[in-house]
Design a protein around this motif. Structure first.
Motif, PDB file in Angstrom:
ATOM      1  N   GLU A 177       0.813  -1.215   0.000  1.00  0.00           N
ATOM      2  CA  GLU A 177       0.000   0.000   0.000  1.00  0.00           C
ATOM      3  C   GLU A 177       0.851   1.273   0.000  1.00  0.00           C
ATOM      4  N   HIS A 178       1.919   1.297   0.821  1.00  0.00           N
ATOM      5  CA  HIS A 178       2.707   2.523   0.980  1.00  0.00           C
ATOM      6  C   HIS A 178       4.196   2.327   0.725  1.00  0.00           C
ATOM      7  N   ASP A 179       4.565   1.264   0.046  1.00  0.00           N
ATOM      8  CA  ASP A 179       5.974   0.975  -0.196  1.00  0.00           C
ATOM      9  C   ASP A 179       6.084  -0.013  -1.348  1.00  0.00           C
ATOM     10  N   THR A 180       7.257  -0.076  -1.928  1.00  0.00           N
ATOM     11  CA  THR A 180       7.617  -1.133  -2.871  1.00  0.00           C
ATOM     12  C   THR A 180       8.954  -1.674  -2.399  1.00  0.00           C
ATOM     13  N   VAL A 181       9.044  -3.007  -2.320  1.00  0.00           N
ATOM     14  CA  VAL A 181      10.244  -3.674  -1.837  1.00  0.00           C
ATOM     15  C   VAL A 181      10.760  -4.585  -2.944  1.00  0.00           C
ATOM     16  N   PHE A 182      12.067  -4.556  -3.172  1.00  0.00           N
ATOM     17  CA  PHE A 182      12.707  -5.423  -4.156  1.00  0.00           C
ATOM     18  C   PHE A 182      13.519  -6.470  -3.415  1.00  0.00           C
ATOM     19  N   LEU A 183      13.524  -7.700  -3.945  1.00  0.00           N
ATOM     20  CA  LEU A 183      14.236  -8.797  -3.311  1.00  0.00           C
ATOM     21  C   LEU A 183      15.027  -9.590  -4.338  1.00  0.00           C
ATOM     22  N   ALA A 184      16.016 -10.332  -3.836  1.00  0.00           N
ATOM     23  CA  ALA A 184      16.792 -11.259  -4.665  1.00  0.00           C
ATOM     24  C   ALA A 184      16.860 -12.590  -3.930  1.00  0.00           C
ATOM     25  N   ARG A 185      16.934 -13.660  -4.703  1.00  0.00           N
ATOM     26  CA  ARG A 185      16.986 -15.013  -4.147  1.00  0.00           C
ATOM     27  C   ARG A 185      18.425 -15.381  -3.821  1.00  0.00           C
ATOM     28  N   PHE A 186      18.646 -15.815  -2.578  1.00  0.00           N
ATOM     29  CA  PHE A 186      19.934 -16.295  -2.116  1.00  0.00           C
ATOM     30  C   PHE A 186      19.758 -17.734  -1.660  1.00  0.00           C
ATOM     31  N   THR A 187      20.853 -18.416  -1.369  1.00  0.00           N
ATOM     32  CA  THR A 187      20.755 -19.816  -0.951  1.00  0.00           C
ATOM     33  C   THR A 187      19.944 -19.971   0.328  1.00  0.00           C
ATOM     34  N   ASP A 188      19.920 -18.958   1.182  1.00  0.00           N
ATOM     35  CA  ASP A 188      19.164 -19.050   2.430  1.00  0.00           C
ATOM     36  C   ASP A 188      17.831 -18.310   2.376  1.00  0.00           C
ATOM     37  N   GLY A 189      17.339 -18.016   1.183  1.00  0.00           N
ATOM     38  CA  GLY A 189      16.016 -17.404   1.040  1.00  0.00           C
ATOM     39  C   GLY A 189      16.064 -16.082   0.301  1.00  0.00           C
ATOM     40  N   TRP A 190      14.927 -15.415   0.270  1.00  0.00           N
ATOM     41  CA  TRP A 190      14.794 -14.123  -0.385  1.00  0.00           C
ATOM     42  C   TRP A 190      15.301 -13.044   0.554  1.00  0.00           C
ATOM     43  N   LYS A 191      16.097 -12.123   0.034  1.00  0.00           N
ATOM     44  CA  LYS A 191      16.658 -11.021   0.818  1.00  0.00           C
ATOM     45  C   LYS A 191      16.279  -9.696   0.164  1.00  0.00           C
TER      46      LYS A 191
END
Length: 134
Positions: free
Chosen positions: A99-113
């Protein structure tokens, strides 16, 4: 390549591909990780927020603030994001529009960061983000 070597190579590829999950499963994992990040933000838990950052994002934050992540992240003025509106996953990258933000993530061996947070869209320009990697 021998028959055994080829079989091992095919098995390795199948395990890697199957561990990625279906598009729906990947979106679900991304949503879970963003929700965990947002809960840590709401609860004022800087250690959990820092643990959720991609290594390069955490490093950039610490270098820019000239202090440890746990202190620096509280000074960033991240918005209370609200509910998830959409999740887009492109291979090892994801975007979650809240609603009030956009977050970008990348996949790493231990999950999404989280690679960027506190992001606002700008007309015909890249997002403006409070936290991002260099």
């Amino acid at each position: 390549m021998s028959g055994r070597t080829a079989s091992v190579a095919v098995l390795a590829v199948l395990v890697t591909v199957s561990s990625c999950g279906t598009p729906s499963e990947r979106r679900g994992r991304v949503t879970e990780d963003v929700t965990r990040f947002e809960r840590a933000l709401d609860a004022g838990q800087p250690a959990q927020l820092c643990a959720a950052l991609a290594p390069s994002t955490r490093e950039e934050l610490e270098q820019a603030a000239k202090t440890r992540c746990e202190r620096a992240i509280g000074e960033q003025g991240l918005p209370r994001a609200g509910a998830v509106r959409s999740v887009d996953v492109y291979g090892g990258q994801a975007r979650v529009v809240l609603e009030h933000d956009t977050v970008f993530l990348a996949r790493f061996t231990d999950g999404w960061k989280v690679t960027a947070a506190g992001c606002r869209p700008r007309p015909q320009q890249p997002y403006q983000c409070e936290i991002k990697s260099g």
